[in-house]
Design an enzyme around this catalytic site. Structure first.
Site, PDB file in Angstrom:
ATOM      1  CD  GLU A  41      -2.500   1.236   2.761  1.00 36.04           C
ATOM      2  OE1 GLU A  41      -3.400   2.079   2.926  1.00 36.04           O
ATOM      3  OE2 GLU A  41      -2.202   0.379   3.632  1.00 36.04           O
ATOM      4  CE  LYS A 113      -7.146   1.896   3.608  1.00 36.83           C
ATOM      5  NZ  LYS A 113      -5.898   2.358   4.282  1.00 36.83           N
ATOM      6  CB  CYS A 149      -4.648  -1.401   4.139  1.00 41.71           C
ATOM      7  SG  CYS A 149      -3.956  -1.669   5.808  1.00 41.71           S
ATOM      8  CB  SER A 297      21.396   5.641  34.841  1.00 43.46           C
ATOM      9  OG  SER A 297      20.518   4.532  34.708  1.00 43.46           O
ATOM     10  CB  ILE A 300      16.723  -2.489  34.342  1.00 44.90           C
ATOM     11  CG1 ILE A 300      16.590  -3.724  33.441  1.00 44.90           C
ATOM     12  CG2 ILE A 300      15.395  -1.787  34.573  1.00 44.90           C
ATOM     13  CD1 ILE A 300      15.817  -4.851  34.088  1.00 44.90           C
ATOM     14  CG  ASP A 301      14.048   1.754  32.530  1.00 48.34           C
ATOM     15  OD1 ASP A 301      13.426   0.726  32.235  1.00 48.34           O
ATOM     16  OD2 ASP A 301      13.754   2.489  33.478  1.00 48.34           O
ATOM     17  CG  ASN A 378      12.748  17.917  38.031  1.00 46.46           C
ATOM     18  OD1 ASN A 378      12.769  16.686  38.012  1.00 46.46           O
ATOM     19  ND2 ASN A 378      11.635  18.609  38.198  1.00 46.46           N
ATOM     20  CD  GLU A 407      11.369   5.538  34.016  1.00 45.87           C
ATOM     21  OE1 GLU A 407      12.136   5.065  34.861  1.00 45.87           O
ATOM     22  OE2 GLU A 407      11.747   5.995  32.919  1.00 45.87           O
TER      23      GLU A 407
END
Length: 546
Positions: A41, A113, A149, A297, A300-301, A378, A407
């Site tokens: 498409e 379409k 589609c 850091s 885990i992210d 911050n 987050e």
């Protein structure tokens, strides 16, 4: 009939590049004995072209390229998606999302379409008119029912509740179609491929008619297209399926009795990682970035994003920056260094403490008498953002943000700080899913240090800080968010499952209040049915939940 399926990856607006892909593909398939060649498409302009469609010069260029492609055809048919125009009516845009069938040097047939989607990430009503007619076309020994589609997503035999009154594909079956062809650019979300298979299986089995479904592949900013083009016989059996998350080409012969394909969709972990790697790689390739930068850091992210970046760009093209402060634990630095060694990537360590101390000193007069709070937290994140943007600018890196969906939802990210970057790589991955992905990555060997996976999540912006100081456990938080965001449920419905009204109210209120942040966030790679960004349009200023 031998049908060549080109599951290809266009670049939006690169008409010459997309045109050459079609012409080269047609030539290759012709030489290999195909009777019909099919591209996805809107492949010529790229999908979604958005407001490029409103430019007359762009539409004219698309039309010229379409005729140049048609001029290259012989007796082998070629179908591809493009834009067409018809201004006979005085109402509407006069522009159509169309499938063009070319052979013998001309565009011989056009089927536009019929069903124009206007939900989630789709906004085609803004640009396109529905087809005036639904037709079939005799080609060689087949009667082709060609659709685009959405036209195939309204089968009355499959859906209990349909979005549209008409069923274009059923109309083509009633007109005598002997072969159905659907060209598609259907954005991926986990679970959608299995649903698509089940829907097309019902359609082809009930109508006793074969189907060739051709989907594009690749990523276009936030949208990911997984490929997995499908060919069904008239018994509803899946005979051939394209590769996932990469370009593919194959010839489907309707006269051949194939073994049935049964492996439709892999685990969430494999699918999500493959999708995110392709999404990041394509974003970089199509915007001109060849190298990635991540702020590492020790959490885990950022570890997960760094791993994905290495898969997308190669370890020689990924650089990370560690930016410790007085609140950074020794373990976070050591864990990061271990990950760096495991992945074989380059790094710098730049302390933010001298700059942070100086900023606090300069603000003392302004802040006099005010206790420390989230403001000072911050400031640390924003210093890191300055560092990362400086390194990215100086060396031409693409900066990847590291915030997850949990987050982003509740506002645990800092504008002009950790939200700095070009792309939210895991912004559609909940925190609980982040852990699943990390464990999957480590299934054969420890790549992400186990210490990163097992430590309690913390932003490390104040002494002994933990995410769960102010948030419910992530298992509960993420379930609330899934019910609210993906399932569109409200507070009373959610509380029936969670049974903690105060927590549910708090989470939903946080989501609503932080919409202003998300409006300023980078694009989010979409792997769910409801990602933050274009597919979720929530008002910043509103009084629904006071």
């Amino acid at each position: 009939m031998k049908i060549a399926v080109f599951q290809a990856n266009p670049v939006i607006g690169d008409l010459e590049g997309n045109k050459e892909k079609i012409i080269r593909g047609y030539k290759k398939a012709t030489e290999e004995g195909a009777d019909l060649v099919i591209f996805p498409e809107l492949f010529l302009p790229g999908y979604p072209p958005l407001d490029l469609v409103e430019k007359e010069e762009f539409r004219n260029a698309v039309s010229q390229c379409a005729h140049e492609i048609a001029n290259k055809t012989g007796d082998v048919g070629l179908i591809f998606g493009s834009i067409t125009e018809d201004y006979q009516e005085v109402v509407g845009t006069g522009v159509y999302n169309s499938a063009l069938l070319c052979y013998d040097g001309k565009i011989q047939f056009v089927q536009s379409k019929s069903l124009i989607p206007n939900y989630d990430v789709f906004d085609e009503v803004r640009y396109f008119e529905p087809a005036k007619k639904i037709q079939v076309h005799h080609f060689k020994d087949e009667i082709l029912g060609i659709s685009v589609c959405e036209d195939i997503w309204n089968d009355a035999d499959y859906w209990k509740k349909r979005r549209y009154e008409i069923d274009p594909v059923q109309r083509q079956v009633d007109l005598g179609a002997s072969l159905l062809i659907n060209i598609s650019a259907s954005p991926y979300a986990y679970g959608k491929r299995k649903q698509k298979y089940e829907m097309l299986n019902v359609l082809t089995r009930n109508d006793r008619i074969p189907l060739v479904y051709v989907c594009c592949v690749g990523a276009q900013t936030d949208l990911i297209f997984d490929g997995a083009s499908m060919c069904f016989d008239d018994n509803g059996r899946l005979c051939m399926m394209g590769k996932t998350y990469e370009e593919d080409y194959f010839i489907y012969d309707t006269a051949v009795n194939y073994n049935e394909v049964t492996n439709i969709e892999s685990s969430f972990e494999k699918e999500a990682l493959d999708a995110l790697v392709m999404g990041l790689r394509d974003y970089g390739r199509k915007t001109g970035f060849q190298k990635a930068l991540v702020g590492l850091s020790g959490g885990i992210d950022s570890a997960l994003v760094t791993y994905i970046a290495v898969q997308a760009f190669g370890n020689e093209n990924v650089h990370v920056v560690l930016m410790p402060s007085q609140y950074s634990s020794r373990g976070s630095i050591d864990d990061s260094l271990k990950l760096i060694e495991n992945l074989g990537i380059s790094h710098n360590i730049i302390s933010i403490q001298p700059v942070y101390d100086k900023i606090l000193e300069m603000l003392d007069v302004v802040f006099e008498g005010k206790p420390r709070d989230v403001t000072e937290e911050n400031i640390q994140a924003r210093i890191r953002g300055i560092y990362l943007m400086a390194v990215a600018n100086k060396f031409g890196y693409m900066l990847c943000t590291t915030g997850n969906k949990s987050e982003l939802a509740v506002g645990y990210s800092t504008l002009y700080g950790d939200m700095c970057g070009a792309l939210e790589v895991i912004g559609d991955v909940y925190k609980t899913q982040v852990y699943k992905l990390a464990k999957y990555i480590n299934r054969n060997a420890e790549i992400i240090p186990v210490e990163i996976i097992t430590k309690a999540p913390s932003a490390e912006l104040r002494p002994d800080q933990k995410d769960q100081d102010t948030l419910p456990p992530y298992e509960i938080l993420d379930r609330i968010l899934q019910l609210y965001l993906e399932e569109q449920k409200e507070i009373n419905e959610i509380n029936e499952e969670i049974n903690d009204y105060e927590t549910v109210y708090k989470v939903l209120r946080m989501v609503d209040l932080n919409e202003f942040k998300r409006k300023q966030a980078p694009p989010v790679l979409r792997i769910s049915t409801k990602a933050f960004g274009y597919g979720r349009r929530y008002p910043i200023v509103q009084g629904w939940r006071k």
